[in-house]
Design a protein around this motif. Structure first.
Motif, PDB file in Angstrom:
ATOM      1  N   VAL A   1       0.839  -1.055  -0.109  1.00  0.00           N
ATOM      2  CA  VAL A   1       0.071  -0.131  -0.079  1.00  0.00           C
ATOM      3  C   VAL A   1       0.836   1.299   0.185  1.00  0.00           C
ATOM      4  CG1 VAL A   1      -1.809   1.337   1.381  1.00  0.00           C
ATOM      5  CG2 VAL A   1      -1.786  -1.322   1.083  1.00  0.00           C
ATOM      6  N   GLY A   2       0.777   2.151  -0.868  1.00  0.00           N
ATOM      7  CA  GLY A   2       1.458   3.347  -0.919  1.00  0.00           C
ATOM      8  C   GLY A   2       1.205   4.227  -2.120  1.00  0.00           C
TER       9      GLY A   2
ATOM     10  N   ILE B   1      -1.859   4.863  -4.185  1.00  0.00           N
ATOM     11  CA  ILE B   1      -2.137   4.444  -5.618  1.00  0.00           C
ATOM     12  C   ILE B   1      -2.153   2.738  -5.553  1.00  0.00           C
ATOM     13  CG2 ILE B   1      -1.274   4.165  -8.076  1.00  0.00           C
ATOM     14  CD1 ILE B   1      -0.101   6.923  -7.315  1.00  0.00           C
ATOM     15  N   LEU B   2      -1.343   2.269  -4.750  1.00  0.00           N
ATOM     16  CA  LEU B   2      -1.274   0.747  -4.586  1.00  0.00           C
ATOM     17  C   LEU B   2      -2.217   0.476  -3.361  1.00  0.00           C
ATOM     18  CD1 LEU B   2       2.661   0.243  -4.788  1.00  0.00           C
ATOM     19  CD2 LEU B   2       1.020   0.078  -6.626  1.00  0.00           C
ATOM     20  N   GLN B   3      -3.199  -0.559  -3.711  1.00  0.00           N
ATOM     21  CA  GLN B   3      -4.133  -0.850  -2.829  1.00  0.00           C
ATOM     22  C   GLN B   3      -4.121  -2.206  -2.296  1.00  0.00           C
ATOM     23  OE1 GLN B   3      -6.614   1.050  -1.710  1.00  0.00           O
ATOM     24  NE2 GLN B   3      -6.058   2.995  -2.889  1.00  0.00           N
TER      25      GLN B   3
ATOM     26  N   ILE C   1       6.670  -0.778  -9.196  1.00  0.00           N
ATOM     27  CA  ILE C   1       8.156  -1.155  -9.280  1.00  0.00           C
ATOM     28  C   ILE C   1       8.997  -0.063  -8.336  1.00  0.00           C
ATOM     29  CG2 ILE C   1       7.960  -3.033 -11.353  1.00  0.00           C
ATOM     30  CD1 ILE C   1       9.165  -0.665 -13.037  1.00  0.00           C
ATOM     31  N   LYS C   2       8.485   1.161  -8.777  1.00  0.00           N
ATOM     32  CA  LYS C   2       9.110   2.126  -8.108  1.00  0.00           C
ATOM     33  C   LYS C   2       9.427   2.182  -6.571  1.00  0.00           C
ATOM     34  CE  LYS C   2       8.485   5.764 -11.544  1.00  0.00           C
ATOM     35  NZ  LYS C   2       7.896   6.918 -11.720  1.00  0.00           N
ATOM     36  N   ALA C   3       8.040   1.424  -6.044  1.00  0.00           N
ATOM     37  CA  ALA C   3       7.877   1.369  -4.382  1.00  0.00           C
ATOM     38  C   ALA C   3       8.630   0.360  -4.329  1.00  0.00           C
ATOM     39  CB  ALA C   3       6.380   1.116  -4.219  1.00  0.00           C
ATOM     40  N   MET C   4       8.887  -0.880  -5.101  1.00  0.00           N
ATOM     41  CA  MET C   4       9.592  -1.937  -4.657  1.00  0.00           C
ATOM     42  C   MET C   4      11.101  -1.757  -4.686  1.00  0.00           C
ATOM     43  SD  MET C   4       7.681  -5.165  -6.711  1.00  0.00           S
ATOM     44  CE  MET C   4       8.633  -6.394  -6.084  1.00  0.00           C
ATOM     45  N   PHE C   5      11.471  -0.662  -5.487  1.00  0.00           N
ATOM     46  CA  PHE C   5      12.890  -0.176  -5.369  1.00  0.00           C
ATOM     47  C   PHE C   5      13.026   0.980  -4.582  1.00  0.00           C
ATOM     48  CE2 PHE C   5      16.421   1.822  -7.916  1.00  0.00           C
ATOM     49  CZ  PHE C   5      17.376   0.939  -7.875  1.00  0.00           C
ATOM     50  N   GLY C   6      12.500   1.408  -3.634  1.00  0.00           N
ATOM     51  CA  GLY C   6      12.713   2.242  -2.851  1.00  0.00           C
ATOM     52  C   GLY C   6      12.430   3.719  -3.303  1.00  0.00           C
TER      53      GLY C   6
ATOM     54  N   ILE D   1       6.142   3.390   0.976  1.00  0.00           N
ATOM     55  CA  ILE D   1       5.334   2.466   1.274  1.00  0.00           C
ATOM     56  C   ILE D   1       4.583   2.449   2.603  1.00  0.00           C
ATOM     57  CG2 ILE D   1       5.130  -0.349   1.738  1.00  0.00           C
ATOM     58  CD1 ILE D   1       7.447  -0.398  -0.330  1.00  0.00           C
ATOM     59  N   ARG D   2       3.278   2.396   2.839  1.00  0.00           N
ATOM     60  CA  ARG D   2       2.660   2.488   3.904  1.00  0.00           C
ATOM     61  C   ARG D   2       1.896   1.419   4.270  1.00  0.00           C
ATOM     62  NH1 ARG D   2       2.316   7.532   1.447  1.00  0.00           N
ATOM     63  NH2 ARG D   2       0.716   7.152   0.003  1.00  0.00           N
TER      64      ARG D   2
END
Length: 244
Positions: A14-15, A23-25, A51-56, A60-61
Motif C-alpha cells: 500500500v502506498g 495508488i497501490l491498494q 516497481i518504483k515502490a519495490m525499488f525504494g 510504502i505505507r
C-alpha cells in the motif's frame, strides 16, 4: 513458481506519492530466479508505481518487500542496488552529453575497480555498446538509448532488473530491438520484472504476467495463459495491445 521460494516478492503493498493518496491498494507480485515477469494494465493502474515502490523510490505505507527472506521494504534506492537490484526508468534514462562508455562508467561509480570485468560481460551481451563506445548518447535512436540504459543497469551485476515501460514511444522496429534485448538479458540469468504498455508483446515474451487494476493485481498467470484468457482479452488486450 512458489511465491514463498521467490527471489523477490512484494506482499500487500500500500502506498503512493502523496501521503493521503494510496495508488497501490494491496499489491502482491513475485519473481523467481531466472524468471521474466511482466506487469500490464490500464493507465493509472499503478504499474510503474509498483516497481518504483519495490525499488525504494515511492513511499510504502503498508505491506513489505522481500529479497528472498530479507525484508528490504525501508531501504533507499542506492541500498537496493548494493543488494543486487537494478532499475531502468522510462524517461531520461541516459546521459545524452556523455558517450556510451561514459554512461556505462556511471553505472559503476561506486565500484570503479570492477569496471573492466563488468564492461566485458555487458558488451558481450550487447556488442553495439563496445563497437560504438565513443558515440554520444544524445545522437542515438530511442531504441539504442534503451539498450544503453539497460547496459548501464547491468554493470552492477544485478540479480533482479526492474524495467519501466522499455518500449514506450518507440517505433515498432525499435520495439523489436528492445524486446530482443530484454530476452537476451533474461537468458543471461538475470531475473526481470517489467512494466510494459505493449501488453500483447509483453505477454508473448514473459514467463508469467500480472494484470493490475486500480492498484491491485487483478489477474495472474503464465504469459501464454493471460494472452489467451477471454476476460483479459476483453478488458485489457483490446485497448492495450499495439500491433508491432
Amino acid at each position: 513458481m512458489n511465491e514463498q521460494t521467490a527471489l523477490l516478492r512484494s506482499e500487500q503493498l500500500v502506498g503512493g506519492y502523496l501521503p493521503e493518496v494510496d495508488i497501490l491498494q494491496g499489491c502482491s507480485v513475485h519473481v523467481g530466479k531466472g524468471e521474466l515477469v511482466g506487469i500490464i494494465g490500464p493507465n493509472g493502474a499503478g504499474k510503474s508505481t509498483l516497481i518504483k515502490a519495490m525499488f525504494g523510490l515511492v513511499p510504502i505505507r503498508g505491506g513489505r518487500v522481500l529479497l528472498e527472506d530479507d525484508d528490504i521494504t525501508a531501504l533507499p534506492a542506492h541500498a537496493m542496488v548494493s543488494r543486487g537490484l537494478g532499475y531502468v526508468p522510462q524517461n531520461n534514462n541516459v546521459f545524452p552529453s556523455l558517450t556510451i562508455r561514459e554512461n556505462l562508467e556511471m553505472g559503476m561509480f561506486l565500484r570503479p575497480k570492477d569496471f573492466q570485468r563488468r564492461h566485458a560481460a555487458v558488451t558481450e551481451l550487447f556488442p553495439l555498446l563496445d563497437q560504438r563506445s565513443a558515440q554520444k548518447c544524445g545522437s542515438l535512436s530511442g531504441g539504442e538509448r534503451q539498450v544503453v540504459a539497460m547496459g548501464r543497469a547491468l554493470m552492477t551485476d544485478p540479480r533482479v532488473l526492474f524495467l519501466d515501460e522499455p518500449s514506450a514511444g518507440l517505433s515498432p522496429l525499435m520495439q523489436d530491438t528492445v524486446f530482443e534485448s530484454v530476452r537476451t538479458i533474461n537468458e543471461s540469468g538475470v531475473s526481470i520484472l517489467m512494466v510494459e504498455q505493449n501488453a500483447r508483446r509483453c505477454l508473448e515474451i514473459c514467463h508469467r504476467g500480472y494484470v493490475l487494476d486500480q492498484g491491485r493485481d487483478a489477474y495472474t498467470g503464465t504469459g501464454a495463459a493471460l494472452l489467451h484468457d477471454p476476460k483479459v482479452i476483453e478488458l485489457y488486450l483490446g485497448t492495450l495491445a499495439r500491433v508491432g
